[in-house]
Scaffold this motif. Sequence first.
Motif, PDB file in Angstrom:
ATOM      1  N   ASN A 242     -39.606  -3.176   7.337  1.00 57.06           N
ATOM      2  CA  ASN A 242     -40.061  -4.253   7.855  1.00 57.06           C
ATOM      3  C   ASN A 242     -41.117  -5.204   7.016  1.00 57.06           C
ATOM      4  O   ASN A 242     -41.382  -5.782   6.824  1.00 57.06           O
ATOM      5  N   TYR A 243     -41.897  -3.637   6.581  1.00 59.32           N
ATOM      6  CA  TYR A 243     -42.729  -4.090   5.457  1.00 59.32           C
ATOM      7  C   TYR A 243     -42.089  -4.696   4.107  1.00 59.32           C
ATOM      8  O   TYR A 243     -42.325  -4.943   3.513  1.00 59.32           O
ATOM      9  N   ILE A 244     -40.595  -4.071   4.137  1.00 58.83           N
ATOM     10  CA  ILE A 244     -40.059  -5.131   3.218  1.00 58.83           C
ATOM     11  C   ILE A 244     -39.449  -6.290   3.128  1.00 58.83           C
ATOM     12  O   ILE A 244     -39.088  -6.374   4.197  1.00 58.83           O
ATOM     13  N   PRO A 245     -39.834  -6.998   2.816  1.00 60.34           N
ATOM     14  CA  PRO A 245     -38.825  -8.335   3.725  1.00 60.34           C
ATOM     15  C   PRO A 245     -37.869  -8.274   3.510  1.00 60.34           C
ATOM     16  O   PRO A 245     -37.406  -8.342   2.298  1.00 60.34           O
ATOM     17  N   TYR A 246     -36.984  -9.269   4.214  1.00 61.42           N
ATOM     18  CA  TYR A 246     -35.653  -9.785   3.867  1.00 61.42           C
ATOM     19  C   TYR A 246     -34.715  -8.328   4.391  1.00 61.42           C
ATOM     20  O   TYR A 246     -34.415  -8.243   5.329  1.00 61.42           O
ATOM     21  N   ALA A 247     -34.555  -7.944   3.001  1.00 61.75           N
ATOM     22  CA  ALA A 247     -33.911  -6.394   3.388  1.00 61.75           C
ATOM     23  C   ALA A 247     -34.304  -5.553   4.565  1.00 61.75           C
ATOM     24  O   ALA A 247     -33.217  -4.866   4.812  1.00 61.75           O
ATOM     25  N   GLY A 248     -35.616  -5.381   4.751  1.00 62.59           N
ATOM     26  CA  GLY A 248     -35.918  -4.070   5.248  1.00 62.59           C
ATOM     27  C   GLY A 248     -35.387  -4.753   6.661  1.00 62.59           C
ATOM     28  O   GLY A 248     -34.164  -3.717   7.832  1.00 62.59           O
TER      29      GLY A 248
END
Length: 379
Positions: A242-248
């Motif tokens: 979830n630290y990676i926006p959209y892609a996570g």
Amino acid sequence: MVKTTTMGRVILWGSLGLLLYVGHVAFIPVALALLFGLILSAPVEALHQFHVPRSLSAALILVLVLSTVGGAVALMWTPAQDWFAKAPQTMNIMKQKVVPIAKFMNRIDELRKNVGNIGAQGHAGAPASPAPASTSATESAPALLLDAGGAAVASILTFLIVTLFLLTGGPPMMARMTAAFADNLKASYVLHIIEKVRGEVGHFYLTTTLINIGLGTATGLAMWAWHMPTPYLWGALAAVLNYIPYAGPGTTLLLLTVVAVVSFNTLSQILGVAGTYLVISMIEGQLVQPLLVGRRMEVNPLLIFLSLWFGGLFWGIAGVILATPTLVALKVIAENTKSGKPMLEFLGPNNQTAGRDEQLKKFARRLEPRNAAPRPSTP
């Protein structure tokens, strides 16, 4: 003159991008150390206010964070290895469960080929000869492992040493380094901006970490309620990605759906797993994140996506990690500089239109006397 200046800027930024791409081995550990220095500086300064030396507080915070990360990795290592070892079996199960869909798609492909081959019978070409296997000599596997291991150890040591120096030096070190290149007034102004970036990025990541812990806990409990295997693994995975926006979140949803397809035989359970995580992720992204992080830290989603894309192309996983905090830091700098209004408008989300219409009207009024045609005098 304007064209020359623009061309010079293009050359400058292009040269900088080429340098960052070619020298990524040297720049990645330093960039990650700067990020961690910004994030961990707040607790170090908090301990320093209680008269704890910065060197001791920096070492304690760094050891605590690394121990926490190492313990979490060790806890998740065994179930992750089990799933990785069962990957071929998982793929076989997936193939068996999607046989009806596969047959339908194969039937469509056969029909397409039959339509394309109408009128072309009797013109069979010779089968293409297989490409010869490459016989070029390559390095031995131990040599490749030693080379990769040595580079990884050097990068980790560089990251740890630079992070420790940044945490130990703190704002006084930044003030001395800034004063060496500017007068006292400019140095204090630059130091003020650095403090703003340090505080905002640290607050952003602290809040995001707490949100992700809550998201991971909710995901783990939901997977346990649906009787998913190793639910704590999927909760931890949801929190980290979830630290990676959209892609996570998208990757987490895909993995949970695949595991549900492999683990369950009923469509209701599969849809329940995917739908539950989707609801949790939407609540986090649409309610919790804006409420706790705040609208002022929002960045244009298109720029976030592009930064993730180009960051991944330039620096791989490290570039993806650094993409979002770089945009946040740029927005903080733009908010605290007199000439940062264009950058702030560029980075801001699409709904940031306050004052933009008024600026356009002022610009139009400024151009109106210059462009207005002279009125003919009346007799």
